[in-house]
Design a protein around this motif. Structure first.
Motif, short mmCIF file in Angstrom:
data_model
loop_
_atom_site.label_atom_id
_atom_site.label_comp_id
_atom_site.label_asym_id
_atom_site.label_seq_id
_atom_site.Cartn_x
_atom_site.Cartn_y
_atom_site.Cartn_z
N GLY A 1 0.88 4.09 -2.76
CA GLY A 1 0.72 5.66 -2.25
C GLY A 1 1.79 6.38 -2.93
N CYS B 1 -0.77 10.39 7.48
CA CYS B 1 -2.13 10.40 7.30
C CYS B 1 -2.73 11.77 7.82
CB CYS B 1 -2.94 9.24 7.68
SG CYS B 1 -2.73 7.93 6.83
N HIS C 1 0.85 -1.41 0.04
CA HIS C 1 0.01 0.21 -0.15
C HIS C 1 1.00 1.37 -0.07
CE1 HIS C 1 -3.80 -1.91 0.22
NE2 HIS C 1 -3.48 -2.64 1.20
N ASP D 1 -5.88 10.09 -3.32
CA ASP D 1 -5.48 8.91 -3.58
C ASP D 1 -4.31 8.36 -2.78
OD1 ASP D 1 -5.51 6.20 -5.02
OD2 ASP D 1 -3.87 6.96 -6.29
N PHE D 2 -3.42 9.25 -2.51
CA PHE D 2 -2.22 9.09 -1.63
C PHE D 2 -2.84 8.73 -0.07
CE2 PHE D 2 0.68 10.74 1.60
CZ PHE D 2 1.82 10.21 1.23
N SER E 1 0.66 7.46 -6.42
CA SER E 1 -0.77 7.78 -6.16
C SER E 1 -0.94 9.06 -7.38
CB SER E 1 -1.29 8.46 -5.01
OG SER E 1 -0.09 9.57 -4.50
N LYS F 1 -4.45 5.23 0.06
CA LYS F 1 -3.41 4.17 0.00
C LYS F 1 -2.50 4.23 1.45
CE LYS F 1 -3.96 3.02 -4.25
NZ LYS F 1 -5.06 2.56 -4.57
N TYR F 2 -2.24 5.30 1.95
CA TYR F 2 -1.37 5.28 3.10
C TYR F 2 -2.53 4.89 4.52
CZ TYR F 2 3.16 6.47 2.05
OH TYR F 2 4.40 6.61 1.36
#
Length: 82
Positions: free
Chosen positions: A18, A77, A14, A26-27, A21, A30-31
């Motif tokens: 990321g 995040c 993942h 999207d980044f 991404s 994924k994170y």
């Protein structure tokens, strides 16, 4: 044991996704998935130790690393959601 391998290896996949991404959203997605997998891995490691499937002393360094990954991914995040 297989589940900890699956969740543990999913963290890296993942993060790799990321890094490639297509957008900030999207980044973060994924994170966030990597964070969930890290938390799951941490859970399984604690469970394996508590059930004495693997000696706790043997799992301690890996469990600590999983905990550190949770902290790092949480920070990433949170900072990217601002």
């Amino acid at each position: 044991m297989k589940q900890v391998l699956r969740s543990g290896t999913a963290i890296g996949s993942h993060v790799e996704e990321g890094q490639a991404s297509e957008s900030k959203k999207d980044f973060i997605h994924k994170y966030s998935l990597a964070l969930k997998e890290a938390r799951e891995t941490h859970y399984w490691l604690r469970l394996l130790a508590a059930a004495e499937v693997v000696p706790a002393a043997r799992l301690e360094p890996i469990t600590q690393e999983a905990n550190e990954l949770v902290a790092i991914l949480t920070t990433i995040c949170k900072k990217n959601r601002e």
